[in-house]
Write a protein that holds these residues in place. Structure first.
Motif, short mmCIF file in Angstrom:
data_model
loop_
_atom_site.label_atom_id
_atom_site.label_comp_id
_atom_site.label_asym_id
_atom_site.label_seq_id
_atom_site.Cartn_x
_atom_site.Cartn_y
_atom_site.Cartn_z
N ALA A 197 0.85 -1.20 0.00
CA ALA A 197 0.00 0.00 0.00
C ALA A 197 0.88 1.24 0.00
O ALA A 197 2.04 1.21 0.42
N LEU A 198 0.31 2.35 -0.48
CA LEU A 198 1.07 3.59 -0.64
C LEU A 198 0.58 4.64 0.35
O LEU A 198 -0.37 5.39 0.07
N PRO A 199 1.20 4.73 1.55
CA PRO A 199 0.79 5.76 2.50
C PRO A 199 1.16 7.15 1.98
O PRO A 199 2.15 7.32 1.26
N LEU A 200 0.35 8.13 2.32
CA LEU A 200 0.55 9.49 1.84
C LEU A 200 1.12 10.37 2.95
O LEU A 200 0.73 10.22 4.12
N PRO A 201 1.99 11.30 2.61
CA PRO A 201 2.56 12.20 3.61
C PRO A 201 1.59 13.33 3.95
O PRO A 201 1.84 14.49 3.63
N ALA A 202 0.49 12.98 4.56
CA ALA A 202 -0.54 13.97 4.89
C ALA A 202 -0.87 13.88 6.36
O ALA A 202 -0.89 12.78 6.93
N PRO A 203 -1.12 15.01 7.01
CA PRO A 203 -1.50 14.96 8.43
C PRO A 203 -2.85 14.28 8.60
O PRO A 203 -3.77 14.48 7.82
N GLY A 204 -2.96 13.44 9.62
CA GLY A 204 -4.21 12.75 9.86
C GLY A 204 -5.10 13.50 10.83
O GLY A 204 -4.80 14.62 11.25
N PHE A 205 -6.22 12.88 11.19
CA PHE A 205 -7.16 13.47 12.14
C PHE A 205 -6.83 13.06 13.57
O PHE A 205 -7.29 13.68 14.52
N THR A 206 -6.09 11.96 13.72
CA THR A 206 -5.74 11.43 15.04
C THR A 206 -4.25 11.10 15.06
O THR A 206 -3.54 11.30 14.07
N ASP A 207 -3.79 10.56 16.17
CA ASP A 207 -2.39 10.16 16.28
C ASP A 207 -2.10 8.83 15.61
O ASP A 207 -0.93 8.44 15.48
N SER A 208 -3.15 8.13 15.18
CA SER A 208 -2.94 6.77 14.67
C SER A 208 -3.39 6.56 13.23
O SER A 208 -3.12 5.51 12.65
N ASP A 209 -4.10 7.50 12.61
CA ASP A 209 -4.65 7.25 11.28
C ASP A 209 -3.64 7.53 10.18
O ASP A 209 -2.65 8.24 10.37
N LEU A 210 -3.89 6.92 9.02
CA LEU A 210 -3.06 7.11 7.84
C LEU A 210 -3.95 7.24 6.61
O LEU A 210 -5.03 6.64 6.55
N PHE A 211 -3.47 7.99 5.63
CA PHE A 211 -4.11 8.06 4.32
C PHE A 211 -3.32 7.21 3.33
O PHE A 211 -2.09 7.16 3.39
N PHE A 212 -4.05 6.55 2.43
CA PHE A 212 -3.43 5.71 1.41
C PHE A 212 -3.97 6.07 0.03
O PHE A 212 -5.15 6.39 -0.11
N ALA A 213 -3.10 6.00 -0.97
CA ALA A 213 -3.55 6.22 -2.35
C ALA A 213 -4.59 5.18 -2.72
O ALA A 213 -4.46 4.00 -2.38
N ALA A 214 -5.65 5.62 -3.40
CA ALA A 214 -6.76 4.74 -3.74
C ALA A 214 -7.13 4.89 -5.20
O ALA A 214 -6.78 5.87 -5.87
N LYS A 215 -7.85 3.90 -5.69
CA LYS A 215 -8.32 3.92 -7.07
C LYS A 215 -9.59 4.77 -7.16
O LYS A 215 -10.29 4.98 -6.18
N GLY A 216 -9.88 5.21 -8.38
CA GLY A 216 -11.12 5.93 -8.61
C GLY A 216 -10.96 7.44 -8.50
O GLY A 216 -9.91 7.95 -8.08
N ARG A 217 -12.02 8.13 -8.88
CA ARG A 217 -12.05 9.58 -8.82
C ARG A 217 -13.24 10.01 -7.96
O ARG A 217 -14.34 9.46 -8.06
N PHE A 218 -13.00 10.99 -7.14
CA PHE A 218 -14.05 11.57 -6.32
C PHE A 218 -14.63 12.78 -7.06
O PHE A 218 -13.89 13.58 -7.63
N HIS A 219 -15.95 12.92 -7.05
CA HIS A 219 -16.59 14.14 -7.53
C HIS A 219 -17.98 14.23 -6.90
O HIS A 219 -18.36 13.36 -6.09
N ILE A 220 -18.72 15.25 -7.22
CA ILE A 220 -19.96 15.53 -6.51
C ILE A 220 -20.99 14.41 -6.65
O ILE A 220 -21.85 14.23 -5.78
N PHE A 221 -20.92 13.63 -7.73
CA PHE A 221 -21.86 12.51 -7.90
C PHE A 221 -21.28 11.18 -7.41
O PHE A 221 -21.98 10.17 -7.41
N ARG A 222 -20.03 11.20 -7.03
CA ARG A 222 -19.34 9.98 -6.55
C ARG A 222 -18.60 10.35 -5.27
O ARG A 222 -17.39 10.58 -5.28
N THR A 223 -19.33 10.41 -4.20
CA THR A 223 -18.82 10.95 -2.94
C THR A 223 -18.37 9.83 -2.00
O THR A 223 -18.54 8.64 -2.28
N CYS A 224 -17.84 10.26 -0.85
CA CYS A 224 -17.46 9.31 0.19
C CYS A 224 -18.65 8.47 0.64
O CYS A 224 -18.49 7.29 0.98
#
Length: 200
Positions: free
Chosen positions: A138-165
């Motif tokens: 997996a590809l962790p991203l150098p981004a600040p998280g919301f907590t002391d333990s979370d991580l962001f990872f590169a993912a497939k797909g595109r986000f937009h207003i019709f394809r949300t979380c």
């Protein structure tokens, strides 16, 4: 409330698995029990730095979203207009993963009781969203998280207003053969769909 297409999952008579949905003001995450099977399937996230082996960890939170918006540092009110516009019109996707300890007794969130076969399909559906390098890491991203333990990872797909979380949540559940709405763009749509397809 309109059912979306389901991926076929074999029938299973083994004991059921309980998962949860957990909401923020604009976003839903999946909450998975940190069973030995869950830990083994997400081992490469632990190798990237996610503390799955922490003895206090009992749940794995997984969410998907816009890279620019999701990894923005600071409160929602401080999100730049350009970042918001990028999320609305199209942005690279990321997965956010975090570990959570025991849930408070009074914790109230939507619950889904699913079969082991559906749970295996759900883990597969989530893992297929991760972008991997040539070594299948997996590809962790150098981004600040919301907590002391979370991580962001590169993912497939595109986000937009019709394809949300929130539509990601319903798509991922339906890929595991779990009934859910065809399109759930907002947290309220996820809540309503859960009540409609999984009453009680």
């Amino acid at each position: 409330m309109i059912p979306g297409p389901l991926s076929p999952v074999p029938a299973d008579d083994d004991p059921t698995v309980e998962i949860r949905l957990v909401a923020s003001p604009i976003h839903y995450d999946l909450l998975l029990p940190l069973t030995p099977r869950t830990r083994s399937r997400f081992l490469h996230l632990e190798q990237a730095g996610l503390p799955l082996g922490d003895p206090r960890a009992e749940w794995l939170a997984i969410g998907w979203g816009s890279r620019a918006f999701y990894t923005h540092e600071g409160p929602y009110r401080d999100v730049p207009a350009a970042t918001l516009w990028r999320a609305v019109t199209g942005d690279d996707a990321v997965l956010r993963a975090d570990v959570i300890g025991p849930l408070p007794v009074e914790f109230d969130s939507p619950v889904l009781t699913i079969t082991p076969a559906q749970y295996s399909a759900l883990l597969n559906a989530i893992l297929k969203q991760l972008k991997l390098n040539a070594d299948h890491d997996a590809l962790p991203l150098p981004a600040p998280g919301f907590t002391d333990s979370d991580l962001f990872f590169a993912a497939k797909g595109r986000f937009h207003i019709f394809r949300t979380c929130n539509t990601w949540v319903s798509r991922t559940l339906r890929h595991a053969g779990i009934p859910f709405g065809a399109w759930t763009p907002t947290p309220y749509a996820v809540t309503l769909s859960h009540h409609w397809f999984h009453p009680g």
